[in-house]
Each structure stands twice: as C-alpha cells, then as structure tokens.
Design a protein around this motif. Structure first.
Motif, PDB file in Angstrom:
ATOM      1  N   LEU A   1     -22.665 103.449  76.194  1.00 34.38           N
ATOM      2  CA  LEU A   1     -22.273 103.255  74.595  1.00 34.38           C
ATOM      3  C   LEU A   1     -22.290 104.076  74.110  1.00 34.38           C
ATOM      4  N   PRO A   2     -20.993 104.777  73.088  1.00 36.52           N
ATOM      5  CA  PRO A   2     -20.540 105.807  72.616  1.00 36.52           C
ATOM      6  C   PRO A   2     -20.768 105.611  71.056  1.00 36.52           C
ATOM      7  N   ALA A   3     -21.448 104.915  70.421  1.00 38.42           N
ATOM      8  CA  ALA A   3     -22.418 104.638  69.126  1.00 38.42           C
ATOM      9  C   ALA A   3     -22.802 103.523  68.957  1.00 38.42           C
ATOM     10  N   ALA A   4     -24.140 103.460  67.770  1.00 36.36           N
ATOM     11  CA  ALA A   4     -24.565 102.613  66.993  1.00 36.36           C
ATOM     12  C   ALA A   4     -23.781 102.275  65.941  1.00 36.36           C
ATOM     13  N   VAL A   5     -24.003 101.071  66.408  1.00 35.57           N
ATOM     14  CA  VAL A   5     -23.348 100.331  64.783  1.00 35.57           C
ATOM     15  C   VAL A   5     -23.977  98.905  64.039  1.00 35.57           C
TER      16      VAL A   5
END
Length: 182
Positions: free
Chosen positions: A47-51
């Motif tokens: 995954l590219p990021a936490a949101v």
C-alpha cells in the motif's frame, strides 16, 4: 497511537504495514494521508499510504514511499521501486481515482540512475515537480535534481530550490489552538 494532551488519553489508529509514518498530508476532502516510508517486505507490492478516515487503496510496486501530494484531482506518490538487477530506482506514481489504481512513472526515463524520489511539490508554473537523489537525503539536498511533469512525461528543470508549501491556517481555529499577545 496518538495522544490527546487535553484529556491525557491515547488512541490507537490501527496497525500499519510500515516501519515509519513521519510525513502527514491533508487531502482536499479533509482526510489525512501518511506515506509508507519503509513498508515491510521488499519484493512484495505494498500500500502507498495510511489514510484517516480509513479507505481502500490499491497496491503499488514500491520499496519506499517518501512523499505524497494531492494536486488538480490527482494523488501523487514519490519513492523508489525495483530496478533491473535488484537495486532501487526513483519512481513517482499517480492516481486519478483517489488511490484505487496507480500508474508508475520513472522521472528520468533511465533505469538505475537515481535511487529515490524524495519530494513532491507544485512549481511556480503549476506543474507537479519531484526531487531525485541518492540514498541519503539530508546529505545531498543541494545535489537533488528536480523534474517537472509535462502532462505525459517528466522533464528536468533548472530550479535550485524545492517547492514551498503554502498551507493556510484552519478556519475557524480548532479549540485546542491558543495564542498570546505580549
């Protein structure tokens, strides 16, 4: 885990598949995004990021994701991917569907010349720009090369300075913000 200093309570925000979350960016919709700077696993997509609040994002082939940017309806991720021979390669991904799917780009178009894309911003002309360099960003900020997105490819720019973020203060000020006059 975050601390609310007013109440003295801690809140858990879940477990994330990265060794570090240290960059936080607010999206136009008010959500907060943090790139997966050092995702666990090396050869697996990540995954590219936490949101926050949580939403589903698509996987990308990244070793690191150092920065992200929301600009003109697109989400951008800067980091590194796998180069031929197993080394790192500077890469920038963009998504037109809020991170569900992403397209990877190699800013220089040459595999193996830079290891990482450390920074994203918007240049004075309104184009997305990225700063590329070797492994140690603090040591070689002056040696960083900057590339600007033309709409279909990257071109090297002659800028000597990184983009300046212009963040407006929240309105109205949250209740925990205080000020004093001397």
């Amino acid at each position: 885990v975050s601390l609310d200093p007013a109440s003295g309570t801690y809140t858990s925000h879940g477990v994330h598949n990265t060794e570090e979350l240290s960059v936080f960016r607010r999206a136009p919709d008010g959500s907060v995004w943090a790139p997966y700077i050092d995702p666990t696993g090396y050869w697996e997509s990540t995954l590219p990021a936490a949101v926050w609040p949580a939403r589903d994002l698509g996987m990308i082939d990244a070793i690191h994701v150092f920065d992200l940017l929301h600009h003109a309806g697109r989400v951008w991720f800067a980091g590194s991917t796998h180069a031929p021979g197993g080394s790192g390669q500077a890469a920038v991904w963009y998504s037109d569907d809020d991170g569900t799917t992403s397209t990877m780009t190699i800013p220089t178009g040459v595999a193996g010349d830079f290891e990482r894309a450390y920074r994203l911003g918007v240049g004075q002309d309104g184009r997305v720009i990225t700063g590329l360099s070797g492994v140690h960003p603090a040591a070689d900020v002056g040696d960083r090369e900057w590339y600007a997105w033309t709409g279909s490819a990257w071109e090297k720019t002659e800028t000597d300075t990184p983009p300046v973020e212009r963040l407006a203060p929240p309105k109205p000020a949250p209740p925990h913000v205080s000020s004093a006059r001397t």
